[in-house]
Design an enzyme around this catalytic site. Structure first.
Site, PDB file in Angstrom:
ATOM      1  N   SER A 145      -9.793   2.421   2.906  1.00 55.35           N
ATOM      2  CA  SER A 145      -8.679   2.995   1.975  1.00 55.35           C
ATOM      3  C   SER A 145      -7.735   2.019   1.181  1.00 55.35           C
ATOM      4  O   SER A 145      -7.282   2.514   0.192  1.00 55.35           O
ATOM      5  CB  SER A 145      -7.993   3.974   2.839  1.00 55.35           C
ATOM      6  OG  SER A 145      -7.236   3.251   3.602  1.00 55.35           O
ATOM      7  N   SER A 165     -10.272  -0.011   6.964  1.00 52.18           N
ATOM      8  CA  SER A 165      -9.478  -0.048   5.644  1.00 52.18           C
ATOM      9  C   SER A 165      -9.005  -1.406   5.250  1.00 52.18           C
ATOM     10  O   SER A 165      -8.478  -1.206   4.103  1.00 52.18           O
ATOM     11  CB  SER A 165      -8.661   0.988   5.645  1.00 52.18           C
ATOM     12  OG  SER A 165      -9.308   2.232   5.294  1.00 52.18           O
ATOM     13  N   LYS A 180       0.791  -1.000  -0.007  1.00 53.66           N
ATOM     14  CA  LYS A 180      -0.054  -0.165   0.034  1.00 53.66           C
ATOM     15  C   LYS A 180       0.993   1.316  -0.192  1.00 53.66           C
ATOM     16  O   LYS A 180       1.740   1.220   0.739  1.00 53.66           O
ATOM     17  CB  LYS A 180      -1.013   0.023   1.250  1.00 53.66           C
ATOM     18  CG  LYS A 180      -1.633   1.371   1.337  1.00 53.66           C
ATOM     19  CD  LYS A 180      -2.792   1.079   2.530  1.00 53.66           C
ATOM     20  CE  LYS A 180      -3.919   2.036   2.572  1.00 53.66           C
ATOM     21  NZ  LYS A 180      -4.700   1.898   3.759  1.00 53.66           N
TER      22      LYS A 180
HETATM   23  N1  GLN Z   1     -13.237   4.634   6.221  1.00 54.20           N
HETATM   24  C1  GLN Z   1     -12.579   5.300   7.615  1.00 54.20           C
HETATM   25  C2  GLN Z   1     -12.245   6.702   7.226  1.00 54.20           C
HETATM   26  O1  GLN Z   1     -12.277   7.079   6.190  1.00 54.20           O
HETATM   27  C3  GLN Z   1     -11.631   4.181   7.838  1.00 54.20           C
HETATM   28  C4  GLN Z   1     -10.142   4.532   7.058  1.00 54.20           C
HETATM   29  C5  GLN Z   1      -9.297   3.525   7.273  1.00 54.20           C
HETATM   30  O2  GLN Z   1      -9.485   2.410   7.908  1.00 54.20           O
HETATM   31  N2  GLN Z   1      -8.071   4.139   6.997  1.00 54.20           N
HETATM   32  O3  GLN Z   1     -11.451   7.256   8.294  1.00 54.20           O
END
Ligand code: GLN
Length: 483
Positions: free
Chosen positions: A150, A174, A75
């Protein structure tokens, strides 16, 4: 070759069926063939082929480890020495990391071959991979839908076989949410299990890196290489790392599974509920006992998270000021102009929204009303998990309320986007581990089952998911067109 699991590929490399260079080439070709998914931000072809050659030498001289020669992808939140590291943002579009994240270092040492850096929501803020400066990633099961976020690039790449496996990070879902929407197996470890050193910070008390794979067995192999104490991360925990593969075949007879009733109420799509019920029945057949429980504080998770995570992000992202590294605006007239225009031009809309919310919640006069209140709720949520996990061994529930939604469908409605995290966020607030395992399809789109355990019970979660994958084949399906 791309249809094989990590374990099968490791065996194939050892028996000389193919070399790492051949394997790496075949994945690099697939990445080119399926560029339309937009899963990668950077492909490191030359370095990958060199590392594959080095891996072949290790395989030949008997110093190979399980991951040696296996093509993986990182990532783009993990710093990679000498390789562009963007975190999905224009702010870091010109940033080449001067060091490796611990996770990257460990996987390199193990001989894994990095194919490149995967697309993601900007600074890991999002649930659909649409906030990336590099454009939306497409879900290989239906390219008009989102892969989740994400870690959307990671999930799409593994599902479409553009990497054998990938790393992800999970601050509020995410790893698990994109794993569920793309039909792969994704594990968020206990907070502190995997080093955060060199992992660009979003919300430091919640962020945790973890493996994204096709199967639980493969996740056990990848986690083994990622986990462990790191003196460079003061929140990393100094506990021995168990042998994850050794525990995969334990019987599930007598396992106590709790189903929090708050996870199965209104809001969960009907087709999803029926699919999950069938999945949970499989565990009864494997000898587990199922019990309904209640976790009343779960409903407070979204509001608490969307105060705490922005508060932490507003502090973490203050380092991007146009002075030290990252984007700098053209011809600033003075220092204030340099700060404001660099940040104004470098950050995207969602990141700015979070910084504003966080700064507001932390400001004098609102701190007690929002930030302190959210921290109190966080404690109630942790207590709910503590109580539940003293009654049962693990909890099960959905990962997402629906299958993958359409690209563009929620991007202009942040509240609706935030609600798609409803089943994942509480786990990060408590810091416990959880994984998403493929559990079926609704109208052709993958559904994930979430399995949540007590602190440092990654071995148990992997064991449970592996046993389920011995009696089901959902994790082996490949999206049409990517066979
Ligand atoms: N969707 C959540 C956010 O936007 C989680 C994102 C994540 O786990 N990095 O904060």
């Amino acid at each position: 070759m791309h249809t094989k699991t990590l374990l099968e590929l490791a065996q194939g490399l050892r028996s000389g069926d193919f070399s790492s260079v051949e394997l790496t080439r075949s994945f690099l070709n697939r990445i080119k063939q399926y560029q339309n998914l937009n899963a990668y931000i950077t492909v490191t072809e030359e370095a990958a082929l060199q590392n594959a050659e080095a891996a072949d030498a290790r395989l030949a001289n008997g110093t190979a480890e399980m991951l040696t020669g296996i093509p993986i992808a990182q990532k783009d939140i993990f710093c990679t020495l000498g390789v562009k590291t963007t975190c999905g943002s224009k702010m870091l579009d010109n940033f080449t990391a001067p060091y490796n994240a611990t996770v990257v270092e460990k996987l390199n040492q193990a001989g894994a071959v990095m194919l490149g850096k995967l697309n993601m929501d900007e600074f890991a803020m999002g649930s659909s991979n649409e906030t990336s400066y590099y454009g939306a990633v497409k879900n290989p099961w239906n390219i008009n839908t989102v892969p989740g976020g994400s870690s959307g690039g990671s999930a799409a790449a593994v599902a479409a076989r553009l990497a054998v496996c990938a790393t992800g990070t999970d601050t509020g879902g995410s790893i698990r949410q994109p794993a569920a929407l793309c039909g792969i197996t994704g594990l968020k470890p206990t907070y502190g299990r995997v080093s955060r050193y060199g992992m660009i910070a979003y919300a430091s008390s919640l962020d945790q890196g973890g493996p994204m794979n096709r199967s639980a067995e493969d996740a056990a192999i990848l986690l083994q290489a990622m986990a462990g104490f790191d003196e460079k991360d003061s929140t990393s925990v100094d506990l021995p790392v168990p042998n994850y593969r050794a525990g995969l075949n334990n019987s599930l007879a007598g396992l106590k599974i709790g189903l929090p009733k708050e996870f199965f109420g209104e809001g969960l799509n009907g087709g999803m509920a029926a699919t999950l019920e069938t999945a949970i029945n499989e565990f009864s057949k494997l000898g587990a006992e199922i019990k309904e429980i209640s976790m009343p504080a779960l409903k407070l998770a979204i509001p608490a998270y969307y105060v705490i995570a922005p508060a932490e992000c507003s502090a973490n992202l203050s380092r991007f000021d146009g002075v030290r590294y990252g984007y700098r605006c053209e011809n600033p007239v003075d220092l204030t102009d340099l700060y404001t225009r660099s940040r104004g031009e470098g950050f995207g809309k969602e990141v700015k929204r979070r910084i504003l919310i966080g700064t507001y919640a932390l400001s004098a006069g609102y701190y007690d009303a929002y930030y302190i209140k959210a921290q109190k709720i966080r404690r109630l949520i942790s207590d709910d998990f503590k109580n539940a996990l003293s009654e049962v061994d693990v909890l099960m529930g959905p990962v997402t309320p629906t299958t993958a939604f359409g690209i563009g469908e929620k991007i202009d409605n942040p509240i609706e986007m935030y609600l798609s995290d409803i089943y994942t966020i509480a786990i990060n607030l408590a810091g416990v581990p959880a994984l998403s395992v493929p559990a079926g399809f609704v109208a052709g789109m993958p559904v994930g089952l979430q399995i949540i355990g007590n602190y440092f019970a990654e071995d148990k979660l992997l064991n449970i998911a592996h046993q389920y994958q011995q009696v089901t084949d959902w994790h082996l399906h490949t999206p049409k067109g990517f066979e």
